[in-house]
Design an enzyme around this catalytic site. Sequence first.
Site, PDB file in Angstrom:
ATOM      1  N   GLY A  41       0.868  -1.191   0.000  1.00  0.00           N
ATOM      2  CA  GLY A  41       0.000   0.000   0.000  1.00  0.00           C
ATOM      3  C   GLY A  41       0.893   1.224   0.000  1.00  0.00           C
ATOM      4  O   GLY A  41       1.999   1.212  -0.553  1.00  0.00           O
ATOM      5  N   ARG A  42       0.393   2.275   0.665  1.00  0.00           N
ATOM      6  CA  ARG A  42       1.150   3.545   0.673  1.00  0.00           C
ATOM      7  C   ARG A  42       2.563   3.383   1.228  1.00  0.00           C
ATOM      8  O   ARG A  42       3.538   3.858   0.646  1.00  0.00           O
ATOM      9  CB  ARG A  42       0.418   4.574   1.537  1.00  0.00           C
ATOM     10  CG  ARG A  42      -0.665   5.319   0.802  1.00  0.00           C
ATOM     11  CD  ARG A  42      -1.292   6.319   1.737  1.00  0.00           C
ATOM     12  NE  ARG A  42      -2.125   5.610   2.688  1.00  0.00           N
ATOM     13  CZ  ARG A  42      -3.400   5.868   2.906  1.00  0.00           C
ATOM     14  NH1 ARG A  42      -3.991   6.849   2.286  1.00  0.00           N
ATOM     15  NH2 ARG A  42      -4.108   5.175   3.776  1.00  0.00           N
ATOM     16  N   ILE A  43       2.681   2.682   2.366  1.00  0.00           N
ATOM     17  CA  ILE A  43       4.003   2.585   3.006  1.00  0.00           C
ATOM     18  C   ILE A  43       4.921   1.691   2.172  1.00  0.00           C
ATOM     19  O   ILE A  43       6.079   2.030   1.917  1.00  0.00           O
ATOM     20  CB  ILE A  43       3.875   2.077   4.464  1.00  0.00           C
ATOM     21  CG1 ILE A  43       3.092   3.099   5.295  1.00  0.00           C
ATOM     22  CG2 ILE A  43       5.254   1.825   5.082  1.00  0.00           C
ATOM     23  CD1 ILE A  43       2.729   2.659   6.696  1.00  0.00           C
ATOM     24  N   SER A  93       5.016  -3.539  10.654  1.00  0.00           N
ATOM     25  CA  SER A  93       3.568  -3.465  10.451  1.00  0.00           C
ATOM     26  C   SER A  93       2.843  -3.816  11.758  1.00  0.00           C
ATOM     27  O   SER A  93       2.624  -2.943  12.603  1.00  0.00           O
ATOM     28  CB  SER A  93       3.210  -4.403   9.303  1.00  0.00           C
ATOM     29  OG  SER A  93       1.849  -4.458   9.130  1.00  0.00           O
ATOM     30  N   ARG A  94       2.516  -5.090  11.929  1.00  0.00           N
ATOM     31  CA  ARG A  94       1.939  -5.547  13.191  1.00  0.00           C
ATOM     32  C   ARG A  94       2.609  -6.865  13.559  1.00  0.00           C
ATOM     33  O   ARG A  94       2.826  -7.731  12.699  1.00  0.00           O
ATOM     34  CB  ARG A  94       0.426  -5.750  13.073  1.00  0.00           C
ATOM     35  CG  ARG A  94      -0.369  -4.449  13.048  1.00  0.00           C
ATOM     36  CD  ARG A  94      -0.326  -3.699  14.382  1.00  0.00           C
ATOM     37  NE  ARG A  94      -1.155  -2.507  14.396  1.00  0.00           N
ATOM     38  CZ  ARG A  94      -0.718  -1.273  14.113  1.00  0.00           C
ATOM     39  NH1 ARG A  94       0.548  -1.069  13.807  1.00  0.00           N
ATOM     40  NH2 ARG A  94      -1.541  -0.248  14.170  1.00  0.00           N
ATOM     41  N   GLU A 117       3.327  -6.704  22.903  1.00  0.00           N
ATOM     42  CA  GLU A 117       4.064  -5.447  23.100  1.00  0.00           C
ATOM     43  C   GLU A 117       3.727  -4.860  24.458  1.00  0.00           C
ATOM     44  O   GLU A 117       2.544  -4.750  24.781  1.00  0.00           O
ATOM     45  CB  GLU A 117       3.705  -4.454  21.989  1.00  0.00           C
ATOM     46  CG  GLU A 117       4.185  -4.948  20.633  1.00  0.00           C
ATOM     47  CD  GLU A 117       3.948  -3.951  19.496  1.00  0.00           C
ATOM     48  OE1 GLU A 117       3.475  -2.831  19.756  1.00  0.00           O
ATOM     49  OE2 GLU A 117       4.248  -4.299  18.358  1.00  0.00           O
ATOM     50  N   HIS A 174       8.316  -0.297  18.569  1.00  0.00           N
ATOM     51  CA  HIS A 174       7.194   0.219  17.775  1.00  0.00           C
ATOM     52  C   HIS A 174       7.303   1.746  17.601  1.00  0.00           C
ATOM     53  O   HIS A 174       6.430   2.497  18.040  1.00  0.00           O
ATOM     54  CB  HIS A 174       5.854  -0.157  18.434  1.00  0.00           C
ATOM     55  CG  HIS A 174       4.707  -0.193  17.463  1.00  0.00           C
ATOM     56  ND1 HIS A 174       3.638  -1.062  17.584  1.00  0.00           N
ATOM     57  CD2 HIS A 174       4.442   0.552  16.349  1.00  0.00           C
ATOM     58  CE1 HIS A 174       2.780  -0.857  16.592  1.00  0.00           C
ATOM     59  NE2 HIS A 174       3.245   0.128  15.836  1.00  0.00           N
ATOM     60  N   ALA A 193       8.287   3.247  14.405  1.00  0.00           N
ATOM     61  CA  ALA A 193       8.501   3.603  12.992  1.00  0.00           C
ATOM     62  C   ALA A 193       7.928   4.983  12.633  1.00  0.00           C
ATOM     63  O   ALA A 193       8.492   5.693  11.811  1.00  0.00           O
ATOM     64  CB  ALA A 193       7.933   2.530  12.074  1.00  0.00           C
TER      65      ALA A 193
END
Length: 329
Positions: free
Chosen positions: A156-158, A239-240, A269, A288, A290
């Site tokens: 996608g965008r990232i 991402s996740r 997390e 986490h 980014a």
Amino acid sequence: MAKPKVFVTRRIAQETLNMIASSTDMELWDNELPPPRDVLLNKVQTVEGLLSLLTDKIDAELMNAAPELKIVSNLAVGYDNIDVTEATKRGILVGNTPGVLTETTADFTFALLLAAARRLVEADRYTRAGNWKTWGPMVLLGQDVHHATLGIVGCGRIGLEVAKRARGFDMKVLYHNRVRRKQADEKAFGLEYVPDLSELLSRADFVTIHAALTPETHHLISTAELAKMKPTAILINASRGTIVDQKALYQALKSGQILGAGLDVTEVEPISLDDPLLALDNVIIAPHIASASVVTRTKMAMMAAENLLAGLQRKLPPNCVNPDVMRRR
Ligand code: DGY
């Protein structure tokens, strides 16, 4: 007229808090750690708006406890912490913060990739431990990034911004996505579409994950997928955490099935200090962060505030993940 009550679950940029406070009766959870579940359930009882983070679970139980709730504005692009179906059923709008963090997240993805490839964190530890005795021809040899093959899972965008950065390193870029991108994008970013995930995994020197977390992507990368990767390959995940089966990743890193990993996210997390992954040198784990640049986090906070205020006025938030709520009204 009484101002609508809102609860903000963590301190965010002050100008944003000022903006929210000027038109609402705002309560701020001004703590480093998230509000404990019982506190959150208690705080939402009379609120019309909630500014949440990805660490706050917004589910049916919470919505039951918040009969006045009109808008949940999540300060994140991802919203897997929110039961959107349940919110939509109840006419509660959900907002998120896409776009503004795309480039910052892509920058960090590349930082992780370069650091893992060139063993930067290990090298820093080596220096601080007093192991730097001389220039050594065989010391801390890593992997070249330039001219290597990058496999983007979820483009996608990232993912696309990561591809853009990869071009500067003369990398070959493969991508796997639910939907094939327009030919114009493929051409502009030099992308090769690989419909078969296994093929992408077996061809890439670096695999970077940018898919959203859904039931379909949970443990998308597990034992079988890691086995497809090259023994010299490096896995990046910004991402996740639960998209990667962390136990399987540990085995693959420990046994040398893959060379290394750079993670900004983990299954739980924060990662537990006794997690075996932390004992390995060939994995870098960031907490986490980014999207964590001053400018980007300020923009995210501003967007979340705008979504919140719009939802309180029963207007469509500028970034809404369930606009159906408005159509149904
Ligand atoms: C998000 O926005 O979903 C990130 O994980 C945090 O910036």
